[in-house]
Design an enzyme around this catalytic site. Structure first.
Site, PDB file in Angstrom:
ATOM      1  N   PRO A 191      -1.539  18.135  25.696  1.00 38.06           N
ATOM      2  CA  PRO A 191      -1.939  19.515  25.986  1.00 38.06           C
ATOM      3  C   PRO A 191      -0.754  20.470  26.036  1.00 38.06           C
ATOM      4  CG  PRO A 191      -3.223  18.011  27.321  1.00 38.06           C
ATOM      5  CD  PRO A 191      -2.189  17.172  26.608  1.00 38.06           C
ATOM      6  N   GLU A 192       0.327  20.055  26.707  1.00 42.07           N
ATOM      7  CA  GLU A 192       1.574  20.821  26.683  1.00 42.07           C
ATOM      8  C   GLU A 192       2.763  19.884  26.777  1.00 42.07           C
ATOM      9  OE1 GLU A 192      -1.134  24.158  27.872  1.00 42.07           O
ATOM     10  OE2 GLU A 192      -0.601  22.495  29.180  1.00 42.07           O
ATOM     11  N   THR A 193       3.867  20.346  26.219  1.00 42.64           N
ATOM     12  CA  THR A 193       5.158  19.696  26.368  1.00 42.64           C
ATOM     13  C   THR A 193       6.128  20.744  26.893  1.00 42.64           C
ATOM     14  OG1 THR A 193       4.712  18.184  24.528  1.00 42.64           O
ATOM     15  CG2 THR A 193       7.005  18.440  25.203  1.00 42.64           C
TER      16      THR A 193
END
Length: 289
Positions: free
Chosen positions: A46-48
């Site tokens: 979903p996010e890094t």
């Protein structure tokens, strides 16, 4: 090729495999923005989040990427990055506090507890209601057949933009069949990241689901979403309808995708919204890029 220390975390999670997954690159000082975007797309989480040298006055600085774009602020990357920085010794809290820099500005962070019981809370950027005229047809299509209550669905922004819609109860949230194509069209037209639906519960909490098919077609329902929860809290505060006591409550999200998470929400008397929770580390390794 360079090697980077890499952590993968579950944020807002009481156990591993719950909450929202986050990739953390601990020393990204030699990576350019396109490199970061490429890594985030390859990881497909979903996010890094990438830790880069902080400006004067900040304890750490982060850049946040989805598989498709960079975000000025996001909740679970901010909480996870602060946890990782403390856990690895890259940042040392002063009286339980840190200052975290991101594209949205400097954010206050509170660190409470140690080990698995440690809770990290971030003061979210101020959320504001956005003009929503011109999008009513797309909004109606995205919510076709959905009974909403309270104020009309509204676009709020605290870095990313979220359409918010209140449903009658927790069952209505759980049973909602999202219209992903219509939500994606609404998001693209309005510059929003997605649509979040929620309901107040009899236990003085909130249940939430967040859909972002335009940004993450492979995972169109986000497990646990800090920025959306912060927008919901700001909306409820503006209406004088916060659940719980003294501005604090717990939001539950992710049950429908098998990754239940809990977001501890607090709204100060001045309207500042804090979002926090626990973090579980699942990978500690290196990334060759």
């Amino acid at each position: 090729m360079s090697t980077y220390r890499y952590l993968q975390l579950d944020v807002f999670a009481q156990t591993r495999g719950a909450g929202n997954a986050l990739g953390v690159i601990l020393d990204a000082s030699d990576l350019h923005g396109q490199d970061m975007q490429d890594i985030a797309a390859w990881l497909n989480l979903p996010e890094t989040v990438f830790l880069v040298p902080p400006p004067e006055g900040a304890d750490l600085h982060i850049r946040i990427f989805t598989p498709r774009c960079e975000l000025p602020f996001a909740g679970h990357p901010s909480v996870g990055a602060a946890w990782a920085a403390v856990h690895t010794g890259l940042a040392r809290p002063r009286q339980g506090a840190l200052l975290l820099g991101c594209a949205a500005g400097l954010l206050a962070v509170e660190i409470d507890g140690e080990g698995h019981g440690r809770r990290v809370s971030v003061r979210a950027p101020q959320a504001t209601a956005q003009p929503s005229h011109g999008h009513q047809a797309l909004l109606s299509a995205a919510l076709e057949g959905v009974d909403t209550v309270g104020e009309a669905p509204t676009l709020w922004n605290n870095g990313p933009g979220w359409w918010l819609a209140e449903l009658p109860d927790a069952d209505a949230v759980a049973m909602l069949a999202p219209r992903f194509a219509e939500i994606a069209a609404l998001s693209r037209a309005s510059g929003a990241i997605g649509l979040a639906v929620f309901a107040l519960t009899e236990m003085d909490g909130v249940v939430v689901r967040a859909f972002c098919p335009a940004d993450a077609p492979a995972t169109p329902e986000d497990p646990v979403t800090g920025s959306a929860n912060a927008c919901i809290a700001a909306w409820l505060h503006a209406q004088g309808r916060l659940p719980g006591a003294d501005g604090g409550y717990v939001a539950r999200q992710g049950m429908q995708v098998g990754r239940e998470g809990r977001v501890h929400v607090r709204v100060d008397p001045d309207g500042a919204v804090w979002i926090g929770g626990q973090v579980r580390q699942v990978i500690d390794g290196t990334l060759d890029w």
